[in-house]
Design an enzyme around this catalytic site. Structure first.
Site, PDB file in Angstrom:
ATOM      1  N   LYS A 214       0.838  -1.215   0.000  1.00 26.33           N
ATOM      2  CA  LYS A 214       0.000   0.000   0.000  1.00 26.33           C
ATOM      3  C   LYS A 214       0.871   1.263   0.000  1.00 26.33           C
ATOM      4  CE  LYS A 214      -1.907  -1.107   3.964  1.00 26.33           C
ATOM      5  NZ  LYS A 214      -1.153  -2.353   4.276  1.00 26.33           N
TER       6      LYS A 214
ATOM      7  N   ARG B  93      -9.325   0.979   9.108  1.00 24.62           N
ATOM      8  CA  ARG B  93      -8.913  -0.387   9.411  1.00 24.62           C
ATOM      9  C   ARG B  93      -9.962  -1.133  10.219  1.00 24.62           C
ATOM     10  NH1 ARG B  93      -3.036   0.436   9.096  1.00 24.62           N
ATOM     11  NH2 ARG B  93      -1.941  -1.476   9.534  1.00 24.62           N
TER      12      ARG B  93
ATOM     13  N   ARG C 250      12.024  -5.621   4.238  1.00 26.01           N
ATOM     14  CA  ARG C 250      11.781  -4.186   4.050  1.00 26.01           C
ATOM     15  C   ARG C 250      12.784  -3.317   4.816  1.00 26.01           C
ATOM     16  NH1 ARG C 250       5.999  -1.890   5.287  1.00 26.01           N
ATOM     17  NH2 ARG C 250       6.261  -3.111   7.173  1.00 26.01           N
TER      18      ARG C 250
ATOM     19  N   ARG D  65      11.568  -1.188  10.807  1.00 24.84           N
ATOM     20  CA  ARG D  65      10.528  -0.906  11.804  1.00 24.84           C
ATOM     21  C   ARG D  65      10.531  -1.921  12.937  1.00 24.84           C
ATOM     22  NH1 ARG D  65       5.251   0.097   8.207  1.00 24.84           N
ATOM     23  NH2 ARG D  65       4.407  -1.150   9.904  1.00 24.84           N
TER      24      ARG D  65
ATOM     25  N   ARG E 194      -0.372  -8.695  13.384  1.00 25.55           N
ATOM     26  CA  ARG E 194      -0.874  -7.728  12.384  1.00 25.55           C
ATOM     27  C   ARG E 194      -1.752  -8.433  11.349  1.00 25.55           C
ATOM     28  NH1 ARG E 194       4.770  -5.206  10.855  1.00 25.55           N
ATOM     29  NH2 ARG E 194       3.667  -4.175   9.168  1.00 25.55           N
TER      30      ARG E 194
HETATM   31  P1  AP5 Z   1       4.940  -1.680   1.716  1.00 18.41           P
HETATM   32  O1  AP5 Z   1       4.539  -0.829   0.574  1.00 18.41           O
HETATM   33  O2  AP5 Z   1       5.804  -1.093   2.771  1.00 18.41           O
HETATM   34  O3  AP5 Z   1       3.640  -2.374   2.333  1.00 18.41           O
HETATM   35  P2  AP5 Z   1       2.424  -1.736   3.174  1.00 18.41           P
HETATM   36  O4  AP5 Z   1       1.184  -2.373   2.668  1.00 18.41           O
HETATM   37  O5  AP5 Z   1       2.501  -0.249   3.162  1.00 18.41           O
HETATM   38  O6  AP5 Z   1       2.821  -2.367   4.549  1.00 18.41           O
HETATM   39  P3  AP5 Z   1       2.840  -1.800   6.053  1.00 18.41           P
HETATM   40  O7  AP5 Z   1       3.600  -2.817   6.847  1.00 18.41           O
HETATM   41  O8  AP5 Z   1       3.314  -0.388   6.101  1.00 18.41           O
HETATM   42  O9  AP5 Z   1       1.362  -1.902   6.392  1.00 18.41           O
HETATM   43  P4  AP5 Z   1       0.776  -1.972   7.762  1.00 18.41           P
HETATM   44  O10 AP5 Z   1      -0.627  -1.814   7.368  1.00 18.41           O
HETATM   45  O11 AP5 Z   1       1.079  -3.125   8.598  1.00 18.41           O
HETATM   46  O12 AP5 Z   1       1.554  -0.807   8.537  1.00 18.41           O
HETATM   47  P5  AP5 Z   1       1.106   0.631   9.010  1.00 18.41           P
HETATM   48  O13 AP5 Z   1       2.289   1.495   9.016  1.00 18.41           O
HETATM   49  O14 AP5 Z   1      -0.111   1.087   8.286  1.00 18.41           O
HETATM   50  O15 AP5 Z   1       5.650  -3.008   1.122  1.00 18.41           O
HETATM   51  C1  AP5 Z   1       6.252  -3.941   1.986  1.00 18.41           C
HETATM   52  C2  AP5 Z   1       7.577  -4.423   1.374  1.00 18.41           C
HETATM   53  O16 AP5 Z   1       7.305  -5.136   0.171  1.00 18.41           O
HETATM   54  C3  AP5 Z   1       8.509  -3.267   0.983  1.00 18.41           C
HETATM   55  O17 AP5 Z   1       9.843  -3.651   1.267  1.00 18.41           O
HETATM   56  C4  AP5 Z   1       8.315  -3.108  -0.535  1.00 18.41           C
HETATM   57  O18 AP5 Z   1       9.493  -2.651  -1.184  1.00 18.41           O
HETATM   58  C5  AP5 Z   1       7.938  -4.522  -0.961  1.00 18.41           C
HETATM   59  N1  AP5 Z   1       6.952  -4.541  -2.036  1.00 18.41           N
HETATM   60  C6  AP5 Z   1       5.878  -3.722  -2.207  1.00 18.41           C
HETATM   61  N2  AP5 Z   1       5.187  -4.073  -3.299  1.00 18.41           N
HETATM   62  C7  AP5 Z   1       5.814  -5.162  -3.824  1.00 18.41           C
HETATM   63  C8  AP5 Z   1       5.559  -5.980  -4.968  1.00 18.41           C
HETATM   64  N3  AP5 Z   1       4.510  -5.757  -5.769  1.00 18.41           N
HETATM   65  N4  AP5 Z   1       6.402  -7.018  -5.188  1.00 18.41           N
HETATM   66  C9  AP5 Z   1       7.479  -7.253  -4.375  1.00 18.41           C
HETATM   67  N5  AP5 Z   1       7.773  -6.484  -3.285  1.00 18.41           N
HETATM   68  C10 AP5 Z   1       6.940  -5.454  -3.014  1.00 18.41           C
HETATM   69  O19 AP5 Z   1       0.625   0.339  10.510  1.00 18.41           O
HETATM   70  C11 AP5 Z   1       1.557  -0.019  11.510  1.00 18.41           C
HETATM   71  C12 AP5 Z   1       0.832  -0.078  12.849  1.00 18.41           C
HETATM   72  O20 AP5 Z   1       0.289   1.224  13.169  1.00 18.41           O
HETATM   73  C13 AP5 Z   1      -0.378  -1.016  12.922  1.00 18.41           C
HETATM   74  O21 AP5 Z   1       0.006  -2.355  13.190  1.00 18.41           O
HETATM   75  C14 AP5 Z   1      -1.182  -0.387  14.064  1.00 18.41           C
HETATM   76  O22 AP5 Z   1      -0.626  -0.686  15.304  1.00 18.41           O
HETATM   77  C15 AP5 Z   1      -0.987   1.109  13.813  1.00 18.41           C
HETATM   78  N6  AP5 Z   1      -2.012   1.672  12.930  1.00 18.41           N
HETATM   79  C16 AP5 Z   1      -1.804   2.263  11.720  1.00 18.41           C
HETATM   80  N7  AP5 Z   1      -2.962   2.653  11.172  1.00 18.41           N
HETATM   81  C17 AP5 Z   1      -3.940   2.300  12.059  1.00 18.41           C
HETATM   82  C18 AP5 Z   1      -5.350   2.422  12.043  1.00 18.41           C
HETATM   83  N8  AP5 Z   1      -5.998   2.975  10.988  1.00 18.41           N
HETATM   84  N9  AP5 Z   1      -6.041   1.952  13.114  1.00 18.41           N
HETATM   85  C19 AP5 Z   1      -5.403   1.406  14.170  1.00 18.41           C
HETATM   86  N10 AP5 Z   1      -4.062   1.236  14.247  1.00 18.41           N
HETATM   87  C20 AP5 Z   1      -3.335   1.692  13.189  1.00 18.41           C
END
Ligand code: AP5
Length: 220
Positions: free
Chosen positions: A13, A88, A127, A161, A172
């Site tokens: 994403k 979410r 990552r 991270r 997660r």
């Molecule tokens: P990447 O693009 O980083 O993936 P992402 O979907 O953004 O993954 P996140 O881990 O950031 O999502 P998340 O939802 O767990 O974390 P968030 O920060 O929102 O890609 C991942 C890797 O794959 C990268 O190395 C990339 O290069 C590679 N890649 C990408 N596309 C590829 C492809 N097509 N092919 C091959 N490789 C590829 O949330 C973190 C924490 O914050 C949560 O656990 C929670 O505690 C809190 N939080 C955040 N938002 C909320 C909310 N709305 N409500 C409650 N808690 C929340």
């Protein structure tokens, strides 16, 4: 245009939101990044979120909705946004609908980036992120063009991270399936849902997203 990217942790994403935002004049709104900034600043919200995020659980709806309500009022977000990691939960989705309705705005498309759980651990374990500009990389799938140097800002500093470990990833993924996946039928019922195959190479996923955005723009 107001877009939502749905999908599992590590599904791509953030990678896609960053690639699309400039081209479409939209801003990426990542609640994960906002919460990490709150932790780094030592704010009260950051202190509440720190342990929860490290464990892989979701931060409370109240906190996250409050952050988003404030952020969408900023001038850059008024031109349109790509939500990355929000909503979410059903409560967050309903709150977003109400926030936008009160401002006579609405969601144009919700796009599910589909990646099976079996690929997620490899994605997350590989990552790393530029410390200065936040550009994301992967040891196998997306290395910087010059080893050790960020393609975007030239920095040599990267970080991993604290929640990118095997134990937190399972939590997660569990949170995703229990609490976030129900948003897929939620947006489907509203006729807003699109799907892309997130297992394709990064550039191919971007092309498919662009086709969806073109269609959404034609209908907006
Ligand atoms: P990447 O693009 O980083 O993936 P992402 O979907 O953004 O993954 P996140 O881990 O950031 O999502 P998340 O939802 O767990 O974390 P968030 O920060 O929102 O890609 C991942 C890797 O794959 C990268 O190395 C990339 O290069 C590679 N890649 C990408 N596309 C590829 C492809 N097509 N092919 C091959 N490789 C590829 O949330 C973190 C924490 O914050 C949560 O656990 C929670 O505690 C809190 N939080 C955040 N938002 C909320 C909310 N709305 N409500 C409650 N808690 C929340």
């Amino acid at each position: 245009m107001h877009l939502i990217l749905l999908g599992p942790p590590g599904g791509g994403k953030g990678t896609q939101a960053k690639l699309l935002q400039d081209e479409y004049g939209l801003v990426q709104l990542s609640t994960g990044d906002m919460l990490r900034a709150a932790i780094a600043s030592g704010s009260a919200i950051g202190q509440q979120a720190k342990e929860v995020m490290a464990s892989g659980k979701l931060v409370s709806d109240d906190i996250v909705i409050g952050i988003v309500a404030e952020r969408i009022e900023q001038p850059d977000a008024k031109r349109g946004f790509i939500m990355d990691g929000f909503p979410r939960t059903t409560a967050q989705a309903e709150a977003l609908d109400a926030l936008l309705k009160a401002r006579k705005r609405r969601i144009d498309a919700a796009i599910e980036v589909q990646v099976p759980d079996s690929l997620i651990v490899e994605r997350i374990a590989g990552r790393f992120t530029c410390k200065k500009c936040g550009t994301g990389y992967h040891e196998k799938f997306h290395r910087p063009k010059v080893e050790g140097t960020c393609d975007v800002c030239g920095s040599h500093e990267f970080f991993r991270r604290p929640d990118d470990n095997a134990q937190a990833v399972q939590v997660r993924l569990d949170a995703y399936h229990r609490l976030t996946a129900p948003l897929i039928p939620y947006y489907e019922r509203q006729g807003l849902l699109h799907r892309v195959d997130g297992t394709l190479p990064i550039e191919e996923v971007t092309q498919r997203l662009k086709a969806i955005l073109a269609e959404a723009r034609a209908h907006s």
